[in-house]
Structures are given as C-alpha cells and as structure tokens.
Design a protein around this motif. Structure first.
Motif, short mmCIF file in Angstrom:
data_model
loop_
_atom_site.label_atom_id
_atom_site.label_comp_id
_atom_site.label_asym_id
_atom_site.label_seq_id
_atom_site.Cartn_x
_atom_site.Cartn_y
_atom_site.Cartn_z
N ASN A 1 -2.96 -65.69 -11.74
CA ASN A 1 -2.13 -66.37 -10.56
C ASN A 1 -2.58 -67.80 -10.11
O ASN A 1 -1.84 -68.36 -9.84
N TRP A 2 -3.75 -68.03 -10.59
CA TRP A 2 -4.25 -69.55 -10.49
C TRP A 2 -3.14 -70.58 -11.33
O TRP A 2 -3.47 -71.63 -11.08
N GLU B 1 -4.14 -78.86 -9.23
CA GLU B 1 -5.46 -79.18 -8.75
C GLU B 1 -5.71 -78.38 -7.41
O GLU B 1 -5.13 -78.25 -6.39
N TYR B 2 -7.04 -77.76 -7.76
CA TYR B 2 -7.65 -77.26 -6.55
C TYR B 2 -8.84 -77.94 -6.05
O TYR B 2 -9.12 -79.25 -6.57
N ASP B 3 -9.79 -77.37 -5.26
CA ASP B 3 -10.58 -78.33 -4.50
C ASP B 3 -11.65 -78.72 -5.57
O ASP B 3 -12.09 -79.77 -5.72
N ASN C 1 -12.36 -86.26 -12.52
CA ASN C 1 -13.73 -85.53 -12.84
C ASN C 1 -13.95 -84.20 -11.97
O ASN C 1 -14.72 -84.05 -11.47
N LYS C 2 -13.02 -83.31 -12.74
CA LYS C 2 -13.11 -81.90 -12.35
C LYS C 2 -12.88 -81.48 -13.57
O LYS C 2 -12.19 -81.65 -14.46
N PRO C 3 -13.61 -80.02 -13.79
CA PRO C 3 -13.50 -79.46 -14.90
C PRO C 3 -12.11 -78.65 -14.72
O PRO C 3 -11.44 -78.30 -13.76
N ILE D 1 -15.90 -74.52 -11.78
CA ILE D 1 -14.94 -73.54 -11.81
C ILE D 1 -15.60 -72.22 -11.05
O ILE D 1 -16.63 -71.75 -11.66
N PRO D 2 -14.98 -71.80 -10.02
CA PRO D 2 -15.60 -70.54 -9.23
C PRO D 2 -15.68 -69.48 -10.32
O PRO D 2 -14.98 -69.15 -11.30
N LYS D 3 -16.75 -68.58 -10.09
CA LYS D 3 -17.01 -67.57 -10.91
C LYS D 3 -15.70 -66.52 -10.82
O LYS D 3 -15.43 -65.94 -12.03
N GLU D 4 -14.97 -66.17 -9.83
CA GLU D 4 -13.80 -65.56 -9.60
C GLU D 4 -12.83 -65.91 -10.71
O GLU D 4 -12.08 -65.08 -10.97
N VAL D 5 -12.58 -67.21 -10.49
CA VAL D 5 -11.62 -67.88 -11.38
C VAL D 5 -11.84 -67.53 -12.94
O VAL D 5 -10.91 -67.10 -13.60
N LEU D 6 -12.97 -67.86 -13.27
CA LEU D 6 -13.38 -67.51 -14.77
C LEU D 6 -13.16 -65.92 -15.00
O LEU D 6 -12.68 -65.84 -16.13
N GLU D 7 -13.53 -65.20 -14.08
CA GLU D 7 -13.35 -63.71 -14.34
C GLU D 7 -11.91 -63.37 -14.36
O GLU D 7 -11.87 -62.56 -15.17
#
Length: 190
Positions: free
Chosen positions: A43-44, A68-70, A108-110, A145-151
């Motif tokens: 969904n991202w 772009e996210y935060d 400058n964001k992953p 990158i938040p853990k839930e996004v990577l998961e």
C-alpha cells in the motif's frame, strides 16, 4: 531525425497531470493511477507520486516517480515510451534514474521501492539499481524507514530495493561489489 531529450525535474508533475499528458502522447500505452493497479502489492506504493519527466520536444516519453513520507521516500515507478526504449545513445532510463538520485540525495531521506518490472528480467533490473548503491531485499533495518514499512515490503511476493543517501561510501561500494544472498548468511547467524 534528431531527437532532443530533456529531463524536467522542477516543477515535478502530479500524477493527474502526468496521466493526462502521458495518455495524450502515448495513447497505445495508457497510464493507470497507482491506486488502481493490482500489480502493486504494498500500500505504501499506491499513493500518488510526483514525477520527473523526459520530453522529446513537447512529447512526454518517460517518467520516474517519487512518493514522499515524513521520514522516508517510496519509488513511484519508471517508464520509457516503447519507441524510445533500448536506444543506447539516448539512455533515457539512465537519465531519469540519475535525476531522481539527485533529488533523493537533496531530500536526504532513504527510499524503498517495489520491483514490478515488465520490460526486462528482474535480476537485470536489480543490477541496474545496484550500480547506484541500492540494495535488494535487505534483511536489516534501514535508518529512517519505519519497521512496519520494511516488514510490509518483506511480506510482499514482489522483491524490493532500498537506498539510503546517508550510507557511507564504503558501505555502498561493498554492497555493489559483494552482494550476499540470505541463504549464504543464515548459517553464520545461528
């Protein structure tokens, strides 16, 4: 016939503006909004991106997107019009990738992106991105990158890539030279 390709990074196009222009200039290869694509499994990846574009005079011939996210970015796709694909001297895809890499480094964001390629084998696609310091299917966390996004990406059946502009140069070089597969690493992690 001389083809003059220009990469336009600013202002970035919205998904609606890109879809309108792409479908006018490429009527046989319709752009479908990301939110309506069933090939995108995370969904991202379905949020509307902004796009950098390639033009031949006024004709839209390629695009590359970014969402772009935060604290992180998501790849918003790359596409080159069929008539302009595989024209080695033009290197439209390469120019688009390089333009987006500059934008990523500026922000400058992953960034994380799902692999959903139809025009070349997945491994060849991954190798293109590795040359720019991207890592395929990482098993460790990526700062920003938040853990839930990577998961969510790990759970998807599609492979994915990540890039972090604040990685040190040695780390990028090492990953490009010596990519490791999970099955090679696991015996040493027990």
């Amino acid at each position: 016939m001389i083809i003059l390709v220009r990469i336009i990074s600013s202002p970035a196009l919205s998904e609606q503006a890109l879809m309108k222009k792409w479908n006018e200039d490429n009527p046989n290869h319709e752009y479908k909004p990301r939110s309506k694509r069933d090939t995108l499994l995370v969904n991202w990846s379905k949020k509307a991106p902004t796009y950098q574009v390639a033009l031949d005079e006024d004709r839209l011939i390629g695009y590359i997107g970014i969402i772009e996210y935060d604290t992180f970015l998501v790849g918003g796709g790359i596409r080159v019009s069929e008539e302009y694909q595989n024209k080695d001297k033009l290197k439209i895809g390469t120019k688009l990738i390089e333009a987006r890499q500059e934008k990523i480094d500026t922000l400058n964001k992953p960034i994380i992106q799902e692999i959903n390629v139809k025009t070349m084998p997945v491994e060849k696609f991954i190798n293109v991105w590795k040359r720019y310091g991207w890592v395929a299917n990482p098993i460790t966390s990526i700062r920003g990158i938040p853990k839930e996004v990577l998961e969510d990406y790990k759970k998807s059946k599609n492979q994915f890539l990540v890039y972090s502009p604040d990685d040190d140069a040695f780390g990028k070089a090492w990953r490009m030279i010596c990519p490791m597969k999970l099955e090679y690493i696991l015996p040493f992690m027990e």
